[in-house]
Design a protein around this motif. Sequence first.
Motif, PDB file in Angstrom:
ATOM      1  N   SER A  35      53.419 -10.144 -22.958  1.00 22.32           N
ATOM      2  CA  SER A  35      54.994 -10.388 -22.825  1.00 22.32           C
ATOM      3  C   SER A  35      55.079  -9.852 -21.349  1.00 22.32           C
ATOM      4  O   SER A  35      53.960  -9.221 -20.796  1.00 22.32           O
ATOM      5  CB  SER A  35      55.670  -9.067 -23.741  1.00 22.32           C
ATOM      6  N   ALA A 122      54.136 -29.342 -28.888  1.00 22.39           N
ATOM      7  CA  ALA A 122      54.229 -28.739 -30.013  1.00 22.39           C
ATOM      8  C   ALA A 122      55.370 -29.375 -30.718  1.00 22.39           C
ATOM      9  O   ALA A 122      56.252 -28.811 -31.097  1.00 22.39           O
ATOM     10  CB  ALA A 122      54.262 -27.323 -30.061  1.00 22.39           C
ATOM     11  N   ARG A 164      68.705 -21.634 -24.400  1.00 23.72           N
ATOM     12  CA  ARG A 164      69.445 -23.176 -24.598  1.00 23.72           C
ATOM     13  C   ARG A 164      70.532 -23.490 -23.940  1.00 23.72           C
ATOM     14  O   ARG A 164      70.748 -24.665 -23.895  1.00 23.72           O
ATOM     15  CB  ARG A 164      69.496 -23.249 -26.175  1.00 23.72           C
ATOM     16  N   TYR A 180      64.209 -34.504 -30.870  1.00 22.47           N
ATOM     17  CA  TYR A 180      63.336 -34.764 -32.390  1.00 22.47           C
ATOM     18  C   TYR A 180      63.881 -36.347 -32.810  1.00 22.47           C
ATOM     19  O   TYR A 180      62.927 -37.047 -32.792  1.00 22.47           O
ATOM     20  CB  TYR A 180      63.878 -33.620 -33.412  1.00 22.47           C
TER      21      TYR A 180
HETATM   22  N1  LIG Z   1      59.235 -26.167 -32.556  1.00 22.17           N
HETATM   23  C1  LIG Z   1      60.354 -25.540 -32.920  1.00 22.17           C
HETATM   24  O1  LIG Z   1      60.734 -25.629 -34.062  1.00 22.17           O
HETATM   25  C2  LIG Z   1      61.030 -24.595 -32.124  1.00 22.17           C
HETATM   26  C3  LIG Z   1      62.244 -23.812 -32.271  1.00 22.17           C
HETATM   27  C4  LIG Z   1      62.800 -23.067 -31.595  1.00 22.17           C
HETATM   28  C5  LIG Z   1      62.419 -23.091 -30.295  1.00 22.17           C
HETATM   29  N2  LIG Z   1      61.455 -23.914 -29.819  1.00 22.17           N
HETATM   30  C6  LIG Z   1      61.116 -23.839 -28.320  1.00 22.17           C
HETATM   31  O2  LIG Z   1      60.464 -22.699 -27.870  1.00 22.17           O
HETATM   32  C7  LIG Z   1      60.565 -22.275 -26.844  1.00 22.17           C
HETATM   33  C8  LIG Z   1      61.284 -20.607 -26.822  1.00 22.17           C
HETATM   34  O3  LIG Z   1      62.459 -20.839 -27.637  1.00 22.17           O
HETATM   35  P1  LIG Z   1      63.123 -19.359 -28.402  1.00 22.17           P
HETATM   36  O4  LIG Z   1      64.232 -19.644 -28.768  1.00 22.17           O
HETATM   37  O5  LIG Z   1      62.021 -19.061 -29.277  1.00 22.17           O
HETATM   38  O6  LIG Z   1      63.061 -18.574 -27.093  1.00 22.17           O
HETATM   39  P2  LIG Z   1      63.359 -16.909 -26.967  1.00 22.17           P
HETATM   40  O7  LIG Z   1      63.402 -16.290 -28.298  1.00 22.17           O
HETATM   41  O8  LIG Z   1      64.814 -16.782 -26.168  1.00 22.17           O
HETATM   42  O9  LIG Z   1      62.367 -16.340 -26.444  1.00 22.17           O
HETATM   43  C9  LIG Z   1      61.725 -16.975 -25.078  1.00 22.17           C
HETATM   44  C10 LIG Z   1      60.784 -15.792 -24.400  1.00 22.17           C
HETATM   45  O10 LIG Z   1      60.102 -16.468 -23.292  1.00 22.17           O
HETATM   46  C11 LIG Z   1      59.941 -15.162 -22.251  1.00 22.17           C
HETATM   47  N3  LIG Z   1      60.480 -15.060 -21.397  1.00 22.17           N
HETATM   48  C12 LIG Z   1      59.834 -15.367 -19.842  1.00 22.17           C
HETATM   49  N4  LIG Z   1      60.853 -15.520 -18.949  1.00 22.17           N
HETATM   50  C13 LIG Z   1      62.015 -15.218 -19.452  1.00 22.17           C
HETATM   51  C14 LIG Z   1      63.281 -15.396 -19.054  1.00 22.17           C
HETATM   52  N5  LIG Z   1      63.489 -15.668 -17.716  1.00 22.17           N
HETATM   53  N6  LIG Z   1      64.561 -15.301 -20.006  1.00 22.17           N
HETATM   54  C15 LIG Z   1      64.155 -15.182 -21.129  1.00 22.17           C
HETATM   55  N7  LIG Z   1      63.096 -15.214 -21.705  1.00 22.17           N
HETATM   56  C16 LIG Z   1      61.974 -15.335 -21.093  1.00 22.17           C
HETATM   57  C17 LIG Z   1      60.502 -13.843 -23.218  1.00 22.17           C
HETATM   58  O11 LIG Z   1      59.105 -13.340 -23.682  1.00 22.17           O
HETATM   59  P3  LIG Z   1      58.856 -11.698 -23.113  1.00 22.17           P
HETATM   60  O12 LIG Z   1      59.978 -11.040 -22.811  1.00 22.17           O
HETATM   61  O13 LIG Z   1      57.878 -11.318 -24.206  1.00 22.17           O
HETATM   62  O14 LIG Z   1      58.088 -12.069 -21.949  1.00 22.17           O
HETATM   63  C18 LIG Z   1      61.289 -14.364 -24.490  1.00 22.17           C
HETATM   64  O15 LIG Z   1      60.827 -13.828 -25.638  1.00 22.17           O
HETATM   65  C19 LIG Z   1      61.774 -23.115 -25.916  1.00 22.17           C
HETATM   66  O16 LIG Z   1      61.130 -24.147 -25.372  1.00 22.17           O
HETATM   67  C20 LIG Z   1      62.167 -23.994 -27.420  1.00 22.17           C
HETATM   68  O17 LIG Z   1      62.644 -25.178 -27.120  1.00 22.17           O
HETATM   69  C21 LIG Z   1      60.960 -24.754 -30.625  1.00 22.17           C
END
Ligand SMILES: NC(=O)c1ccc[n+]([C@@H]2O[C@H](COP(=O)([O-])OP(=O)(O)OC[C@H]3O[C@@H](n4cnc5c(N)ncnc54)[C@H](OP(=O)(O)O)[C@@H]3O)[C@@H](O)[C@H]2O)c1
Length: 331
Positions: A35, A122, A164, A180
Amino acid sequence: MNRARWGLLSTANINRRVIPAIRASKEGELTAVASRDQSKAENYARTWNIPRAYGSYQEMLDSGAIDAVYISLPNHLHAEWTIRALESGVHVLCEKPFAITLPEVDAMIAASQKNGRCLAEAFMYRHHPQTKIAGDFIRQGNLGELSHTWGTFSFPLDRRPDVRISPEMGGGSLWDVGVYPLSLAQYFFGAPPIAVFGSQWIGESGVDETFAGELCFAGNRFAQISSSFRTPVFTHFEAIGTAGRLSLNRPFTQMDEARQLVFYPKDGEPVELPVPEQELYVGEIEDLNNAILHGAPTYITLAETRDHIRTALALYRSAQTGRTVELSSIA
Ligand SMILES: NC(=O)c1ccc[n+]([C@@H]2O[C@H](COP(=O)([O-])OP(=O)(O)OC[C@H]3O[C@@H](n4cnc5c(N)ncnc54)[C@H](OP(=O)(O)O)[C@@H]3O)[C@@H](O)[C@H]2O)c1
């Protein structure tokens, strides 16, 4: 090496789906999490019972403790950290959308080749039996000639602020969920479209909160796709051919009880095609394990991945200009 040691690059929300998949995979183990904040990493590691916690992404990449990394960062950081991981000798599974510009995609692919490390997008649903059975069914000619498709993915985005809906972070419903049905249409047609037309509704957030796209494939074949952050959860896809249609219910989400694959022939009764149960996220992990440990090619090729991004960029350009965009104009 007889197991791939995985690290999570960030404590993102989506990790909660991927952690059980790494643990359920035959040849993978979860070794570390990183993190931007050491105490956040440590708390996360405790909650999820992960052996190592790093307070910087680069520290985990340099640690020697992992073979592969799962990148679940906001979209605008995918390219930078994928390249850093590959340069550090670590294999990469990068969340969709892979990147938000083509130069980024090309740099990611080049870094994978230069460093001899595996790299994959992914798109978990592509590895699920429902998608594979549907693809085989179409390719075997059961729909006759595939004529057109329509597919959608929407959900109400209540969590705000959220990555998002940030224009600076590559937000937008097409980038998030429209990709998708876009990628599934390309998989079924076996190629990217030759031209697209896109329409979008930009919310107060500044990103497309609803998107609709028309994709025109060679041979007068078409796909319609849509995505939204404003409407109830709905994922569905129809592939329509001269001999019948194939209906995929819930093709992109975890809810297995509603997942269904039904063939509606031109003549006769509908037939439900059996789909073996499989945890949605395990296939993408086993695929990369296999590539790392046994040198197998990844199931989703990087050429396909590049085409996903190229089509999304063409759709955005069309929505911005109000004109049809030829894919050949997107380098
Ligand atoms: N395949 C699927 O089913 C699926 C589903 C949902 C999302 N996704 C993809 O996964 C990715 C993450 O989505 P999510 O909704 O899980 O994201 P999220 O909960 O907002 O988490 C993003 C993570 O990125 C890190 N980070 C680093 N720089 C950041 C910044 N400037 N602002 C915010 N966070 C930052 C943070 O981790 P630390 O604080 O620990 O560094 C944060 O926890 C996206 O690309 C999304 O398209 C895929």
